[in-house]
Scaffold this active site. Sequence first.
Site: not given
Length: 526
Positions: A445, A497
């Site tokens: 993006t 994560h």
Amino acid sequence: MSIAVKVPAVGESINEVTIAQWLKSDGDYVEMDEVICELESDKATFELNAEASGVLKIKAKEGETLEVGALICQIDENGDAADSEGEEKPEAKKSGQDDKTQPEDNGKQDGGASKTGEVIEMSVPAVGESITEVTISSWLKKDGDFVDLDEVIAEIESDKATFELTAEASGFLSILAEEGKTLEIGSPVCKIEVAEESSKKDSGGVSEKDQSASGSKSDNSTYATGHASPAAAKILKEKGISPDEVKGSGVDGRITKEDAMSAQKSDKKASDSKPAKTETNTSEGSAPEQSASDRSQRREKMSNLRKTIARRLVSVKNETAMLTTFNEVNMQPVMELRKKYKDTFKDKYEVGLGFMSFFTKAVCMALHEFPAVNAMIDQDEIVFNDYCDVSIAVSTDRGLVVPVIRNAEKLGFHQIEKEIVRLATKAKNNRLSIDEMSGGTFTITNGGIFGSMLSTPIINAPQSAILGMHNIVERPVVENGEVVVRPIMYLALSYDHRIIDGKESVSFLVRVKSLLEDPARLLLGV
């Protein structure tokens, strides 16, 4: 049988609500689960759905405050003509008798034209694997109109794209779902009373008259005439322009997105009068009227796309262990290479050489070296992809969409640039298909085109990472012990994560940085 509808419990600490607005009138025929009223408490606004299909009898007026459990209306499941105050609409909507009553009504309109007697019920078609419901964006034909086989009769909108609904037979249309109504896939949307082509001519319907009167399109006034497409309607609403002020250039005079974009507000009188008011107010030292007009508000329903964006973004924030790591990249080598070859590149490939192709190539190389960044979680398993389907975030009038560049790792710079131009153009014209927006493995993006210096982009689920680009600003940096000025871009990598360790995410971003600061590596693969 009459069903009493009472104020439902809407929260532990809420004891009473106020009738904010009735969306149906007394005597209207309502469908089961149709929103009939808006209730307002001291904390939020709620929608009241009909508990059954039938004729509505309102017992509490707008603005009236009721306790939870108090009677608010009744629904007469056996509502007859007397209950509906002579309106034809309720009778037409009663299921089970539609097929018999509708043809008679149409027969009067058609001057007794012969019909086959067959009635086809059209349902909401399946428009994509992950799409379970759609909204009737607009009807292009009116109830009772004659429609031809495969003629576009309505536009339906999902949370990803807009689709056209075509007639499954030639005949007379009976609309079952009104504009703005949300339906599940497979729900009935309309009926078509099948008729021969000759009956259309005999019927003296609007289309036959118009066509026979003259071949000029300007005389062919249909429901589409002056009707704005969803994108055009949104643009006109933002401009404060009524569709009546715009002449459509589309089929049968339909107002297109281009018409809306080029439309100018013709309310000169209002604009002329405002400055006059301002002058008098300032001269008299009283500005209440001016400030009141400047502080107006407006409310509008969220589109399916906006609701889906909101739901998914919140879901990602809540359901992933999202973390963001940052780095900076000296863009001077890429800018010099681009400046040196951009004209030759465009002459040869007929497409401009932008930054996105450099970033896409760098990301693809790094993804192969750090496969966890290109992976995703599927229940108790991690799915690793040995290909790079890179999603590119594109801002449109309807919201953010992310079309996918397939097998980006196999494409050359010019192929990537052409694919970006093709997908971005389709996105802005609202022509992307579901397949073109599905299945990405990693997203890029670029908030820099809007001036963003630094951000923490949100993962495009079910992917596990997203790279955020930002604006390029000349900053002082130290090179070989000297302070020099370089064009710097900050990069941000947000990642899940749960499957990407800090070492992998940081190393991935460092690898992207090194490839961009030495573009020759992109060619040599080192």
